[in-house]
Design a protein around this motif. Structure first.
Motif, mmCIF file in Angstrom:
data_model
loop_
_atom_site.group_PDB
_atom_site.id
_atom_site.type_symbol
_atom_site.label_atom_id
_atom_site.label_comp_id
_atom_site.label_asym_id
_atom_site.label_seq_id
_atom_site.Cartn_x
_atom_site.Cartn_y
_atom_site.Cartn_z
ATOM 1 N N LEU A 95 51.993 67.530 101.350
ATOM 2 C CA LEU A 95 50.669 67.637 100.733
ATOM 3 C C LEU A 95 50.644 68.612 99.565
ATOM 4 O O LEU A 95 49.795 68.502 98.681
ATOM 5 C CB LEU A 95 49.630 68.044 101.776
ATOM 6 N N LYS A 96 51.565 69.585 99.542
ATOM 7 C CA LYS A 96 51.591 70.567 98.459
ATOM 8 C C LYS A 96 51.814 69.915 97.103
ATOM 9 O O LYS A 96 51.431 70.474 96.074
ATOM 10 C CB LYS A 96 52.664 71.615 98.717
ATOM 11 N N ALA A 97 52.429 68.744 97.074
ATOM 12 C CA ALA A 97 52.755 68.079 95.811
ATOM 13 C C ALA A 97 51.707 67.054 95.410
ATOM 14 O O ALA A 97 51.917 66.292 94.473
ATOM 15 C CB ALA A 97 54.120 67.400 95.915
ATOM 16 N N THR A 98 50.556 67.023 96.092
ATOM 17 C CA THR A 98 49.524 66.038 95.810
ATOM 18 C C THR A 98 48.225 66.719 95.408
ATOM 19 O O THR A 98 48.071 67.937 95.517
ATOM 20 C CB THR A 98 49.255 65.163 97.050
ATOM 21 N N VAL B 241 56.391 69.238 91.749
ATOM 22 C CA VAL B 241 55.219 69.579 92.541
ATOM 23 C C VAL B 241 53.977 69.485 91.657
ATOM 24 O O VAL B 241 53.890 70.157 90.625
ATOM 25 C CB VAL B 241 55.341 70.999 93.143
ATOM 26 N N ARG B 242 53.027 68.651 92.085
ATOM 27 C CA ARG B 242 51.814 68.460 91.296
ATOM 28 C C ARG B 242 50.591 68.558 92.203
ATOM 29 O O ARG B 242 49.870 67.597 92.420
ATOM 30 C CB ARG B 242 51.852 67.098 90.601
ATOM 31 N N GLY B 243 50.404 69.753 92.764
ATOM 32 C CA GLY B 243 49.241 69.982 93.598
ATOM 33 C C GLY B 243 48.003 70.200 92.749
ATOM 34 O O GLY B 243 48.044 70.111 91.508
ATOM 35 N N LEU B 244 46.897 70.500 93.408
ATOM 36 C CA LEU B 244 45.639 70.701 92.681
ATOM 37 C C LEU B 244 45.755 71.797 91.629
ATOM 38 O O LEU B 244 45.293 71.601 90.489
ATOM 39 C CB LEU B 244 44.512 71.017 93.665
ATOM 40 N N PRO B 245 46.350 72.973 91.930
ATOM 41 C CA PRO B 245 46.430 74.006 90.890
ATOM 42 C C PRO B 245 47.211 73.555 89.663
ATOM 43 O O PRO B 245 46.870 73.937 88.537
ATOM 44 C CB PRO B 245 47.154 75.171 91.598
#
Length: 267
Positions: A127-130, A188-192
């Motif tokens: 989930l860190k990458a979404t 990694v493409r999380g929200l931030p």
């Protein structure tokens, strides 16, 4: 290669600072809720064990990524720790976490294992990458007051859950800021990462400020004078986090997060 001392390296791989911070918050919530000393000790130990599994799991999953970006502060990436040792420690902490959580109480254990710990590992495992990277933090931090209060069979007030969730998302946004560039390089493409540094900082300040307001007005009745004064301080910090330059915005947002923790416990 000369290996670093094992215990400090294990603490670093477990993300010792954040793990300790979450554990201290749980302990303080237990004291503020007037739990018996034995219950406070059990909850604190269970939360610490769970946080250790999440930290070690994170570094195990990210070892290759940390090597690719040259993270010298990651013992697994530098070879200072063996994956087998860390995996063994993780397994031991997991057994302790389950046992301690069950000793606290069935409902508390379900919340702790099913939301706080499970969400931490869900973040590590993908989930860190979404764009949903914020969700594990919201659920885990929002559930932490319930882990504590359910030790005595009580469900916490709604404002405690909401304040915890807002604090969690704000912490996620701020925690990601130092590593944004390295994360993007490794996919990694999380929200931030989607919001960028400025967007993340501004959103974090807004969420944390809202958490402060909830912690002051949520309990009902007339808030004490000191609580209103704290809100004035938070307002000034929020302005600094949006309009400041250099390191000031980040430091101001982190200060709001600290104030939220104090309000969460004190109110």
């Amino acid at each position: 290669m000369t290996r670093a001392p094992v215990l400090p390296s294990l603490a670093a791989a477990a993300h010792g600072g954040p793990a300790l911070a979450v554990t201290v918050v749980a302990a303080l919530l237990g004291v503020a809720a007037d739990l018996p000393a034995s219950s406070v000790a059990l909850v604190t130990a269970a939360v610490l064990a769970g946080q250790l599994t999440i930290g070690w799991g994170n570094d195990l999953v990210d070892t290759r990524r940390d090597q690719d970006v040259g993270r010298s502060d990651k013992p697994l990436a530098t070879g200072a720790l063996s994956p087998r040792l860390v995996l063994g420690c993780l397994a031991g902490a997991a057994v302790a976490c389950v046992g301690l959580s069950v000793a606290v109480g069935g409902r508390s254990a379900l919340v702790h294992l099913g939301l706080v710990v499970a969400m931490g590992h869900a973040y590590n495992l993908g989930l860190k990458a979404t764009a949903w990277s914020w969700l594990p933090y919201a659920l885990a931090f929002g559930s932490l007051p319930a882990v504590v209060s359910l030790a005595e069979g009580r469900w916490p007030d709604w404002w405690l859950l909401a304040t915890g969730a807002l604090l969690g998302v704000g912490a996620h946004l701020l925690n990601a800021l130092p590593d944004l560039a390295d994360d993007v390089r490794t996919g990694v493409r999380g929200l931030p990462h989607r919001l960028g540094a400025t967007g993340s900082r501004v959103l974090a300040a807004g969420l944390l400020t809202l958490g402060s307001v909830l912690a002051v007005v949520g309990p009902g009745g007339e808030p004490p004078l000191w609580a209103w004064l704290v809100l004035v301080l938070v307002g000034g910090l929020a302005v600094a986090s949006v309009l400041g330059r250099g390191r000031l915005p980040f430091q101001a947002a982190m200060a709001i997060a600290l104030v939220d923790v104090v309000l969460l416990v004190a109110r």
